[in-house]
Scaffold this motif. Structure first.
Motif, mmCIF file in Angstrom:
data_model
loop_
_atom_site.group_PDB
_atom_site.id
_atom_site.type_symbol
_atom_site.label_atom_id
_atom_site.label_comp_id
_atom_site.label_asym_id
_atom_site.label_seq_id
_atom_site.Cartn_x
_atom_site.Cartn_y
_atom_site.Cartn_z
ATOM 1 N N PRO A 63 102.129 -3.074 42.413
ATOM 2 C CA PRO A 63 102.651 -2.694 41.439
ATOM 3 C C PRO A 63 104.101 -2.561 42.395
ATOM 4 O O PRO A 63 104.289 -2.324 43.646
ATOM 5 N N ALA A 64 105.230 -2.625 41.644
ATOM 6 C CA ALA A 64 106.592 -2.486 42.424
ATOM 7 C C ALA A 64 106.749 -1.515 41.811
ATOM 8 O O ALA A 64 106.159 -0.208 41.736
ATOM 9 N N ILE B 160 108.496 2.289 41.079
ATOM 10 C CA ILE B 160 109.573 3.027 40.688
ATOM 11 C C ILE B 160 109.706 3.890 40.103
ATOM 12 O O ILE B 160 109.174 5.209 41.312
ATOM 13 N N ASP C 268 104.244 1.377 33.594
ATOM 14 C CA ASP C 268 103.576 0.613 34.735
ATOM 15 C C ASP C 268 102.987 -1.245 34.972
ATOM 16 O O ASP C 268 103.352 -1.578 35.240
ATOM 17 N N SER D 192 105.950 -2.961 36.309
ATOM 18 C CA SER D 192 106.104 -2.774 38.208
ATOM 19 C C SER D 192 104.538 -4.014 38.170
ATOM 20 O O SER D 192 104.929 -4.147 39.366
ATOM 21 N N ARG D 193 103.690 -4.346 37.300
ATOM 22 C CA ARG D 193 102.928 -5.303 38.110
ATOM 23 C C ARG D 193 103.493 -6.659 37.745
ATOM 24 O O ARG D 193 102.679 -8.041 37.995
ATOM 25 N N VAL E 297 108.427 -9.214 40.020
ATOM 26 C CA VAL E 297 109.099 -7.168 40.033
ATOM 27 C C VAL E 297 109.202 -6.115 42.199
ATOM 28 O O VAL E 297 107.654 -6.532 42.369
ATOM 29 N N GLU F 83 111.674 -3.029 42.157
ATOM 30 C CA GLU F 83 111.577 -1.733 42.113
ATOM 31 C C GLU F 83 112.000 -2.127 40.731
ATOM 32 O O GLU F 83 112.690 -2.492 39.885
ATOM 33 N N ILE F 84 112.134 -0.774 39.915
ATOM 34 C CA ILE F 84 112.336 -0.631 38.995
ATOM 35 C C ILE F 84 112.684 0.798 38.986
ATOM 36 O O ILE F 84 112.914 2.239 39.559
ATOM 37 N N LEU G 89 115.358 -3.398 36.706
ATOM 38 C CA LEU G 89 114.519 -3.725 37.215
ATOM 39 C C LEU G 89 114.974 -5.075 38.399
ATOM 40 O O LEU G 89 115.739 -5.747 37.386
ATOM 41 N N SER H 287 114.204 -8.224 40.282
ATOM 42 C CA SER H 287 112.959 -9.024 40.608
ATOM 43 C C SER H 287 113.128 -10.185 41.101
ATOM 44 O O SER H 287 114.711 -10.343 40.514
#
Length: 407
Positions: free
Chosen positions: A18-19, A21, A40, A43-44, A48, A50-51, A69, A71
Motif C-alpha cells: 500500500p501507498a 496515506i 485502503d 492505496s494498493r 500509486v 501517496e494519498i 492521489l 501515481s
C-alpha cells in the motif's frame, strides 16, 4: 464497505504494497468507515505512491472522494466522467443594497435561456474544436452542481486586503464537462477491460486519454464562464473572474501524476472556494505553501454526509417540507423544480463546511479570507414553455396536471 474501485473488473490484489496515506482531518470530521476502506483499496492500485485525504472525504463509486492521489500510472476511473469539474467565483458590479431577492430569483429562473455569444468563436478562443459539444455549453447539469448568488457574511483581514467587499455580490459556479466528459469516460471504460490497473502515460492509450482529459478541463472552465455570463445577464450586471479551481482532474508532477478526485487543485497563494450547502455558508480561502504536503490539494466543499438514496425519507416527505427546503435562514431562495433533487441536495445531506475549513486551517493548508451566505441557488428550473405546451394536451388535463407538480 464502499463500492469496489474495480466496479466490474477483477478486484485489486491485497498483496500489493500500500501507498502512504496522509490524513488532513481531525477527529471532529465526519468520516465514514466505507470511505476509509476505499482509501485502503486505492492505496494498493498499481503505481500509486501517496494519498492525501481531506475532511470532506466520503465514499464514491470508484473510490473515496475528497483525495489527492500521486501515481506513476494514470487512473481514469478515479477521475470519473465529470472531467474538469470545478468551482469558479466571480464578482458582480451589482451592490447588495440594490438587490431584491425575490425579483432576482425570478430573473435567475431563466438563467439557461439567456443568449450567449457565438459558441464556435468561444471554443476557438479557448483553443478547442468548434464542434466540441457546443449545445451543452453554459448549462449547469444535475447532482450537486449549481450557480449561486452570494453575499459576504464575514470578512477576514486577508479578504479585505484582496479587495473583497462586504457590500458586494458574488457568483459561485459549480459545474463540469457535462456530456463531453461522460462520452470520454464511456469510451475509455469500453476500450479497456482492465482499466482498474490504470494506463501507462507513455502508451498510445494513456496519451489519448490525457489529450481528451485536457480538452474536457478546458471545456469545463469555459462552461463555468458561460454559466456566470448568463447569470450576470439575467441580473443585468457585469462580472469579473476572481478564481477558477478544478477538482476532478490529473496534473503532472516531477514524481508522476496527481489525481484530484473531488479535491481542489491549488498552488500557494491561490484563492479557492470551499462550498457549503444552499442553507449554510461557503468559504473563500487562500492556499498556503503548506499545501505542498497535501499534493497541492484541499477540500472543495463540505462533502456528503448522507448518500442520495438515504436522504429520501429523512426530509421532504411532503410538499410543505420540500418548499421549506427551498428557503434558508438568511431569506435565501433555492431554484430547483426537481422534487428528488430538492431532497437529495438538502443542507442536512452535507457535512459542516465550517469544520472542514477549520481542519484545513489547523493543518496549515489554508488561510480563511471570507465566508459567504447563499442568497439565490439555481439548480434546475422547469422550461415554462414546455410546461404550458403539456398543459394544453388532453391527457394532461384528464390527469389534472398531477404529473407536473413543481415540487
Amino acid at each position: 464497505m464502499g463500492n469496489s474501485i474495480g466496479s466490474g473488473s477483477s478486484p485489486v490484489t491485497s498483496s500489493a504494497r500500500p501507498a502512504v496515506i496522509n490524513h488532513f482531518f481531525s477527529g471532529s470530521a465526519w468520516i465514514e468507515g466505507a470511505a476509509l476502506d476505499q482509501l485502503d483499496e486505492m492505496s494498493r492500485l498499481p503505481g500509486v505512491l501517496e494519498i492525501a485525504a481531506f475532511p470532506d472525504l466520503h465514499p464514491g463509486k470508484y473510490g473515496a472522494t475528497g483525495v489527492a492521489l500521486l501515481s506513476s500510472q494514470l487512473h481514469p476511473l478515479l477521475i470519473g466522467n465529470d472531467i474538469g469539474c470545478g468551482m469558479s467565483l466571480f464578482g458582480l458590479d451589482l451592490p447588495l443594497r440594490k438587490l431584491k431577492v425575490d425579483k432576482a430569483a425570478e430573473r435567475l429562473r431563466r438563467l439557461e435561456a439567456q443568449a450567449i455569444a457565438d459558441v464556435s468563436d468561444l471554443l476557438a478562443q479557448a483553443d478547442l474544436p468548434t464542434d466540441l459539444a457546443p449545445n451543452a455549453l453554459g448549462t449547469i447539469g444535475g447532482g450537486n452542481h449549481f450557480c449561486e448568488l452570494q453575499a459576504v457574511e464575514d470578512l477576514a483581514d486577508g479578504g479585505s486586503a484582496a479587495g473583497f467587499d462586504d457590500q458586494g455580490l458574488y457568483l459561485l459556479v459549480h459545474s463540469g464537462s457535462r456530456v463531453l466528459g461522460a462520452a470520454v469516460f464511456s469510451e475509455t471504460v469500453a476500450g479497456h477491460s482492465r482499466l482498474v490497473d490504470g494506463l501507462d502515460p507513455g502508451s498510445e492509450a494513456g496519451a489519448a486519454w490525457l489529450a481528451n482529459h485536457d480538452r474536457c478541463v478546458a471545456w469545463a472552465s469555459l462552461n463555468r464562464q458561460l454559466i456566470a455570463a448568463r447569470a450576470a445577464a439575467a441580473l443585468r450586471a457585469d462580472l469579473r473572474l476572481i478564481t477558477d479551481v478544478p477538482h476532478n482532474l490529473v496534473r503532472p508532477s516531477n514524481r508522476g501524476f496527481v489525481h484530484y478526485k473531488g479535491a481542489a487543485a491549488v498552488g500557494a497563494g491561490e484563492l479557492a472556494p470551499i462550498a457549503g450547502s444552499r442553507a449554510s455558508l461557503s468559504h473563500l480561502v487562500l492556499a498556503t505553501s503548506g499545501a505542498v504536503r497535501s499534493l497541492g490539494g484541499i477540500s472543495h466543499g463540505a462533502g456528503r454526509k448522507y448518500d442520495r438514496a438515504t436522504m429520501h425519507g429523512r426530509v421532504g416527505r411532503n410538499r410543505s417540507e420540500r418548499e421549506q427546503l427551498l428557503r434558508n435562514s438568511w431569506g435565501g431562495i433555492a431554484i430547483c423544480d426537481d422534487r428528488s433533487l430538492v431532497v437529495e441536495e438538502a443542507a442536512s445531506a452535507y457535512k459542516d463546511a465550517e469544520q472542514v475549513v477549520t481542519d484545513l486551517e489547523n493543518e496549515s493548508l489554508v488561510v480563511r479570507h471570507a465566508s459567504l451566505r447563499p442568497l439565490i441557488t439555481f439548480k434546475k428550473a422547469v422550461d415554462e414553455a414546455e410546461v404550458e405546451q403539456r398543459r394544453r394536451k388532453p391527457e394532461y388535463r384528464r390527469e389534472g396536471g398531477r404529473g407536473h407538480e413543481r415540487y
